[in-house]
Design an enzyme around this catalytic site. Structure first.
Site: not given
Ligand SMILES: NC(=O)c1ccc[n+]([C@@H]2O[C@H](COP(=O)([O-])OP(=O)(O)OC[C@H]3O[C@@H](n4cnc5c(N)ncnc54)[C@H](OP(=O)(O)O)[C@@H]3O)[C@@H](O)[C@H]2O)c1
Length: 271
Positions: A20-22, A41-42, A67, A158
């Site tokens: 994703g964005v990261g 984590r993966r 994690d 959240y």
């Molecule tokens: N997508 C949207 O619609 C949206 C809307 C508003 C705000 N945001 C914000 O944008 C950011 C990115 O969101 P996203 O949708 O891409 O989902 P996300 O789950 O926050 O980000 C995905 C990335 O974070 C890692 N991750 C998640 N939990 C983790 C943990 N406990 N430890 C280590 N790594 C972890 C995942 O990898 P692994 O699974 O490999 O650990 C993956 O690389 C977040 O801060 C979210 O709050 C997103």
């Protein structure tokens, strides 16, 4: 490109870099000449992302399979990067994969979310910002959400954690920006990431994880906004939808804002 690396290098740390964005932020930082530490984590997925970045940008990478919700995560990260000069920190991991009522799960779910979204970014900023201040340069991006504008159902911990992230980034900007360190709270609306696709698919809102969630912004737009506004903190609202939502929230009372969010969430996602 090298001017960017001179200002923010030599290393960046991206938390939440496996998809994703990261991962897109990490690739762009590498394209701009920074070596990147990729954390999620993966391990296998991180290894693939790292290989693509090394091949595409010719920079160094390091992967950390940690994690962020686990106790001691920040200490583990700090120890694993002790030999690196981190000039840029991106804290992206933060979505709530459950989107469920507060009382429907164990308290430990909320505690883990607050650990990952509030405690760890605060601990990492406290550690990595000091050398940035000492060098008089650096960058920090913390991901926020429109869910942090006001409280709403199914996002009790959240939304509160995202309000923390937004205000934390704003406040940090007031202290660090005069010292040469750019701090940006990047506030996202609905964005097309694997995490969102998985959630919407599980909830029956899209028929397959291959489908783009309707109305979601693209990852590339988020990355472009982040770099275009890096020096224009403290906050960047990404995209017209979230900018309109922020305006609406500011134009009504706080109580009405909460009622509005409750209605909007129910209409968009079901109860
Ligand atoms: N997508 C949207 O619609 C949206 C809307 C508003 C705000 N945001 C914000 O944008 C950011 C990115 O969101 P996203 O949708 O891409 O989902 P996300 O789950 O926050 O980000 C995905 C990335 O974070 C890692 N991750 C998640 N939990 C983790 C943990 N406990 N430890 C280590 N790594 C972890 C995942 O990898 P692994 O699974 O490999 O650990 C993956 O690389 C977040 O801060 C979210 O709050 C997103």
């Amino acid at each position: 490109m090298s001017e960017f690396a001179d200002g923010y290098g030599p290393w960046a740390l991206v938390a939440g870099a496996s998809d994703g964005v990261g991962s897109a932020m990490a690739a762009e930082l590498a394209r701009r000449g920074l070596n990147v530490v990729l954390l999620a984590r993966r391990q296998e997925v991180l290894d693939d992302v790292a290989a693509g970045i090394r091949e595409g940008a010719g920079v160094q990478t390091r992967t950390l399979a940690i994690d962020l919700a686990a106790p001691g995560a920040a200490r583990e990260i700090i120890d694993a990067t002790a030999d690196l000069d981190i000039g840029f920190l991106v804290y992206c991991a933060g979505a709530d994969p459950k989107f469920a009522p507060f009382l429907s799960g164990p308290l430990s779910d909320a505690e883990a979310l607050v650990q990952r979204n509030c405690m760890v970014p605060m601990q990492l900023c406290h550690h990595y910002a000091q050398p940035m201040v000492d060098r008089g340069r650096g960058g920090i991006i913390i991901f926020g959400s429109g869910a942090g504008f006001a409280g709403g159902p199914n996002m009790v911990a959240y939304g509160a954690s995202k309000a923390f992230d937004m205000v934390f980034a704003e406040a940090l900007w007031t202290e660090l920006s005069p010292k040469g360190v750019d701090v940006l709270g990047l506030i996202l609306g609905k964005t097309d990431t694997p995490a969102l696709r998985k959630l919407e698919h599980e909830r029956g809102q899209i028929s397959s994880p291959e489908q783009t969630p309707p109305g979601a912004a693209g990852v590339d737009d988020v990355v472009a906004a982040a770099f275009a506004n890096l020096a224009d903190g403290p906050t960047c609202l990404v995209g017209p939808e979230i900018q309109a939502a922020a305006q609406l929230m500011a134009s009504v009372s706080r109580n009405d804002a909460v009622r509005f969010i409750a209605q909007a969430v129910t209409a968009a996602m079901g109860s």
